[in-house]
Design an enzyme around this catalytic site. Structure first.
Site, PDB file in Angstrom:
ATOM      1  CD  GLU A 110       4.456  15.027   0.461  1.00 25.32           C
ATOM      2  OE1 GLU A 110       3.752  13.975  -1.075  1.00 25.32           O
ATOM      3  OE2 GLU A 110       5.412  14.555   0.641  1.00 25.32           O
ATOM      4  CG  HIS A 234      -3.093  18.557   2.772  1.00 30.49           C
ATOM      5  ND1 HIS A 234      -2.626  18.587   2.112  1.00 30.49           N
ATOM      6  CD2 HIS A 234      -2.550  17.034   3.334  1.00 30.49           C
ATOM      7  CE1 HIS A 234      -2.056  18.549   1.112  1.00 30.49           C
ATOM      8  NE2 HIS A 234      -0.993  17.658   2.001  1.00 30.49           N
ATOM      9  NE  ARG A 281       1.714  18.059   4.276  1.00 28.50           N
ATOM     10  CZ  ARG A 281       1.748  16.575   4.547  1.00 28.50           C
ATOM     11  NH1 ARG A 281       1.126  16.282   5.492  1.00 28.50           N
ATOM     12  NH2 ARG A 281       1.738  15.701   3.726  1.00 28.50           N
ATOM     13  CG  HIS A 342      -3.221  15.008   6.331  1.00 30.51           C
ATOM     14  ND1 HIS A 342      -4.240  14.340   5.517  1.00 30.51           N
ATOM     15  CD2 HIS A 342      -2.350  15.109   5.930  1.00 30.51           C
ATOM     16  CE1 HIS A 342      -3.288  13.390   4.210  1.00 30.51           C
ATOM     17  NE2 HIS A 342      -2.178  14.116   5.066  1.00 30.51           N
ATOM     18  NE  ARG A 377       2.327  12.993   8.474  1.00 32.66           N
ATOM     19  CZ  ARG A 377       1.847  13.324   7.943  1.00 32.66           C
ATOM     20  NH1 ARG A 377       2.598  12.323   6.602  1.00 32.66           N
ATOM     21  NH2 ARG A 377       0.971  13.800   6.818  1.00 32.66           N
TER      22      ARG A 377
HETATM   23  P1  FAD Z   1      -4.466   3.331   9.353  1.00 29.81           P
HETATM   24  O1  FAD Z   1      -3.205   2.825   8.011  1.00 29.81           O
HETATM   25  O2  FAD Z   1      -4.697   4.157   9.601  1.00 29.81           O
HETATM   26  O3  FAD Z   1      -4.348   1.660   9.481  1.00 29.81           O
HETATM   27  C1  FAD Z   1      -5.466   1.782  10.852  1.00 29.81           C
HETATM   28  C2  FAD Z   1      -6.048   0.632  11.123  1.00 29.81           C
HETATM   29  O4  FAD Z   1      -6.822   0.390  12.371  1.00 29.81           O
HETATM   30  C3  FAD Z   1      -7.039  -0.008  10.345  1.00 29.81           C
HETATM   31  O5  FAD Z   1      -7.326  -1.524   9.375  1.00 29.81           O
HETATM   32  C4  FAD Z   1      -8.502  -0.167  11.332  1.00 29.81           C
HETATM   33  O6  FAD Z   1      -9.690  -0.893  10.359  1.00 29.81           O
HETATM   34  C5  FAD Z   1      -8.222  -0.200  12.388  1.00 29.81           C
HETATM   35  N1  FAD Z   1      -8.871   0.447  13.632  1.00 29.81           N
HETATM   36  C6  FAD Z   1      -9.427   1.156  14.747  1.00 29.81           C
HETATM   37  N2  FAD Z   1     -10.109   1.117  15.025  1.00 29.81           N
HETATM   38  C7  FAD Z   1     -10.229  -0.105  15.130  1.00 29.81           C
HETATM   39  C8  FAD Z   1     -10.706  -0.723  16.178  1.00 29.81           C
HETATM   40  N3  FAD Z   1     -11.152  -0.121  16.909  1.00 29.81           N
HETATM   41  N4  FAD Z   1     -10.880  -2.175  16.070  1.00 29.81           N
HETATM   42  C9  FAD Z   1      -9.991  -2.768  15.608  1.00 29.81           C
HETATM   43  N5  FAD Z   1      -9.445  -2.130  13.874  1.00 29.81           N
HETATM   44  C10 FAD Z   1      -9.544  -0.666  14.656  1.00 29.81           C
HETATM   45  N6  FAD Z   1       1.455   9.987   4.837  1.00 29.81           N
HETATM   46  C11 FAD Z   1       3.196   9.759   3.755  1.00 29.81           C
HETATM   47  O7  FAD Z   1       3.539   9.502   4.959  1.00 29.81           O
HETATM   48  N7  FAD Z   1       2.762   9.870   2.757  1.00 29.81           N
HETATM   49  C12 FAD Z   1       1.421  10.179   1.821  1.00 29.81           C
HETATM   50  O8  FAD Z   1       1.599  10.297   0.926  1.00 29.81           O
HETATM   51  C13 FAD Z   1       0.429   9.969   2.849  1.00 29.81           C
HETATM   52  N8  FAD Z   1      -1.011  10.589   2.597  1.00 29.81           N
HETATM   53  C14 FAD Z   1      -2.177  10.943   3.148  1.00 29.81           C
HETATM   54  C15 FAD Z   1      -3.407  11.189   1.746  1.00 29.81           C
HETATM   55  C16 FAD Z   1      -4.653  10.885   3.051  1.00 29.81           C
HETATM   56  C17 FAD Z   1      -5.851  10.667   2.705  1.00 29.81           C
HETATM   57  C18 FAD Z   1      -4.476  10.590   4.386  1.00 29.81           C
HETATM   58  C19 FAD Z   1      -5.652  10.157   5.198  1.00 29.81           C
HETATM   59  C20 FAD Z   1      -3.322  10.427   5.514  1.00 29.81           C
HETATM   60  C21 FAD Z   1      -1.959  10.455   4.167  1.00 29.81           C
HETATM   61  N9  FAD Z   1      -0.854  10.096   4.988  1.00 29.81           N
HETATM   62  C22 FAD Z   1       0.313  10.070   3.864  1.00 29.81           C
HETATM   63  C23 FAD Z   1      -0.943   9.531   6.090  1.00 29.81           C
HETATM   64  C24 FAD Z   1      -0.462   8.122   6.599  1.00 29.81           C
HETATM   65  O9  FAD Z   1      -1.193   7.474   5.684  1.00 29.81           O
HETATM   66  C25 FAD Z   1      -1.008   7.452   7.808  1.00 29.81           C
HETATM   67  O10 FAD Z   1      -0.626   8.258   8.611  1.00 29.81           O
HETATM   68  C26 FAD Z   1      -0.702   5.766   7.384  1.00 29.81           C
HETATM   69  O11 FAD Z   1      -1.215   5.361   6.762  1.00 29.81           O
HETATM   70  C27 FAD Z   1      -1.401   5.334   8.806  1.00 29.81           C
HETATM   71  O12 FAD Z   1      -1.383   4.506   8.898  1.00 29.81           O
HETATM   72  P2  FAD Z   1      -1.336   3.171  10.354  1.00 29.81           P
HETATM   73  O13 FAD Z   1      -1.064   1.315   9.899  1.00 29.81           O
HETATM   74  O14 FAD Z   1      -0.667   3.683  10.839  1.00 29.81           O
HETATM   75  O15 FAD Z   1      -3.307   3.700  10.420  1.00 29.81           O
HETATM   76  C1  SIN Z   2       0.029  14.379   0.737  1.00 28.91           C
HETATM   77  O1  SIN Z   2      -0.110  13.854  -0.758  1.00 28.91           O
HETATM   78  O2  SIN Z   2       0.139  15.342   0.265  1.00 28.91           O
HETATM   79  C2  SIN Z   2       0.267  13.555   1.610  1.00 28.91           C
HETATM   80  C3  SIN Z   2       1.573  12.952   1.819  1.00 28.91           C
HETATM   81  C4  SIN Z   2       1.136  13.479   3.524  1.00 28.91           C
HETATM   82  O3  SIN Z   2       0.841  12.819   4.027  1.00 28.91           O
HETATM   83  O4  SIN Z   2       2.639  12.709   3.688  1.00 28.91           O
END
Ligand code: FAD
Ligand code: SIN
Length: 524
Positions: A110, A234, A281, A342, A377
């Protein structure tokens, strides 16, 4: 309801912490909506880790700091990157079916990475990771998972029956969306793993619930928040009038996809950066923004149709299928794309042990600012951060367990002075307004004047939303609106404080980059 540990969030960060803590303690995990509602389930590209013989930690560290424009904290970057292979091993142990080739795990590439170092499950890595973590958590008798609980605020000394001014965190008040009842969920230790604030922008790849609840709750409780101006856009979100937040993974560019002017077919990235489509990015998103504004376009083209059809469908089966349903065959046609918000690089300030400023509160994942991402990032470093800091929080809590007191009696949620809302329209109106002015005034290219306009709107909205919050019973929409506004404020305040352009913060009024990189730290 009291447990040993309360975790707010069931994504990669929350469930990683839960699985480690459950070896010794009873853990309650709360999620807003379904357990799969966070960004984790949506991740496409994969997880970055040094696994190839020709790759080194030092190179991954350097790539991370180049993308982060030097604002990263080197000790955090080292800590996360050196723990990456171990994190991948744990996921393999949980049954995540990463793609492999003859020699081991298949590594894709990437933007910003000098090597192939992204492990993945086709183009739907997040779903596989979320499913494996959830399965393990559901099977663990020490973990209770409660979906449909919208946390409203952290419980601190102020909420003790015998009032105390201490900032000690004892859990959170949460709305049960099925019953409409607010309950106090208390614990010796609380971990915030509530994800990012992407939905503060009109166009975002993040799911509906990414409203910065954890960041806003921590701020209100007294935590410092850092680098909120560093909002990542993104470069390639699908442009489609009906499907508004479908990401086209960066791995499409990693595997040869090219960005082109939609009318002339000119491949424009080499005009902006020698790394072309594989520049970090912020560079690619700004280049697309420039093309769109300069030529009055609605979108640009991302084209991988020059690669063999089996290669494209083999690497990107999910995206291929989704696009086919919308009438686009990516094996023969270019994909219309635009940048969209993103990732939230800033957040609640934490140390290497995932501790926040408040005793009893740890935080991990996208709601934090750990020092890993700096001003931008690097792709696929964020799931990695969730695994490393989810584990760090768990290990720190296990280490200091004997010093964590049991929670005292906590006051019940007071609803004596509120009624049911008869004006839901206000929520919708304000939500739309915030997201629109954040997109227009606080987007990819900024000016002080536009930021001041946004700050002015936020001030007016505080009165309106505060008044509404003071009079009506909470709903998830109202909780989210209050938090969106809070996060918008933190982003704008931070952006106004940075008098330079660095990484994701690009302002026409201060185009230079200062010789010394400084964090923007807001103190409540
Ligand atoms: P999340 O997975 O967002 O989980 C948040 C949790 O908190 C959920 O369970 C939600 O219900 C809960 N929550 C929120 N507010 C409350 C509340 N008020 N009360 C109770 N619960 C609450 N990163 C990579 O490294 N590689 C990738 O390929 C990648 N692709 C991505 C593609 C997309 C489309 C997106 C949007 C992001 C991508 N990212 C990627 C970023 C990555 O997915 C996220 O940064 C990461 O998953 C965040 O994980 P987290 O556990 O911090 O939060
Ligand atoms: C992507 O697949 O382009 C997202 C990867 C990332 O957000 O780290």
């Amino acid at each position: 309801m009291t447990h040993d540990v309360l975790i707010i969030g069931s994504g990669a960060a929350g469930l990683t912490a839960a699985l480690s803590l459950a070896t010794k303690h009873k853990v309650l995990v709360l999620a807003k909506g379904p357990l799969t509602s966070g960004s984790t389930a949506w991740a496409q590209g994969g997880i970055a880790a040094v696994l190839d013989a020709g790759d080194t930690f030092e190179e991954h560290i350097r790539d991370t700091m180049v993308a982060g424009a030097g604002l990263n904290r080197r000790e955090t970057v080292e800590f996360v990157i050196e723990h990456a292979p171990q994190a991948i091993e744990r996921l393999v142990g949980l049954g995540v079916p990463f793609n492999s080739d003859g020699a081991g795990l298949h590594l894709t590439r990437e933007g910003g990475h000098s090597h192939r170092r992204i492990v993945h499950v086709n183009d739907a890595t997040g779903w596989a990771v979320q499913a494996a973590l959830l399965k393990a958590a559901e099977e663990n008798p020490n973990i209770t998972l409660l979906p449909d609980r919208s946390c409203i605020d952290l419980i601190t000394g102020r909420h003790e029956e015998r009032y105390s001014g201490s900032g000690r965190v004892w859990g959170a008040y949460a709305l049960d969306t099925a019953t409409g009842k607010v309950e106090a969920y208390t614990a010796r230790a609380t971990i915030l793993a509530s994800g990012g604030a992407g939905r503060v922008y009109q166009f975002s790849t993040a799911p509906r619930g990414a409203t910065g609840d954890g960041i806003a709750m921590a701020w209100r409780a007294g935590c410092r928040v850092s680098n909120m101006e560093m909002m990542q856009f993104h470069p390639t979100c699908l442009y489609n009038l009906e499907v508004k937040n479908f990401l086209i993974t960066e791995a499409v560019r990693g595997e040869g996809g090219q960005l082109k002017h939609p009318h002339t077919g000119h491949r424009f990235m080499p005009d902006y950066d020698e790394r072309a489509e594989l520049a970090p990015r912020d560079v690619v998103a700004r280049a697309i923004d420039d093309q769109i504004k300069r030529f009055g376009l609605d979108y640009v083209h991302l084209d991988i149709s020059h690669m063999p059809a089996e290669f494209v469908t083999g690497h990107f089966p999910t995206i291929h299928e989704k696009l086919l349903a919308l009438g686009i065959d990516m094996t023969t046609q270019p994909i219309p794309v635009v940048p969209a918000q993103h990732y939230t690089c800033g957040g609640v300030l934490i140390g290497l042990d995932a501790r926040t400023d408040l005793p009893g509160l740890w935080a991990a994942g996208e709601c934090t600012e750990s020092g890993l991402h700096g001003a931008n990032r690097l792709a696929s470093n964020s799931l990695l951060e969730c695994f490393v800091f989810g584990e760090a929080a768990a290990q720190d809590i296990l280490r200091c367990w004997d010093n964590l007191d049991a929670p005292p009696s906590i006051r019940e949620w007071d609803e004596s002075r509120v009624t049911d809302s008869d004006e839901e329209v206000i929520i919708k109106q304000n939500w739309t307004e915030i997201r629109r002015f954040m997109w227009n005034y606080v987007g990819i290219v900024r000016t002080t004047k536009r930021l001041e306009r946004a700050a002015h709107r936020i001030k007016l909205l505080y009165d309106e939303v505060g008044d509404y919050y003071g009079h009506f019973r909470v709903t998830t929409d109202l909780i989210e609106l209050r938090n969106l506004l809070q996060c918008a404020d933190l982003i704008v305040q931070s952006a106004l404080k940075r008098h330079e352009s660095r990484g994701l913060h690009y302002t026409l009024d201060y185009p230079q980059t200062d010789p010394v990189a400084r964090d923007t730290v807001l103190v409540p």
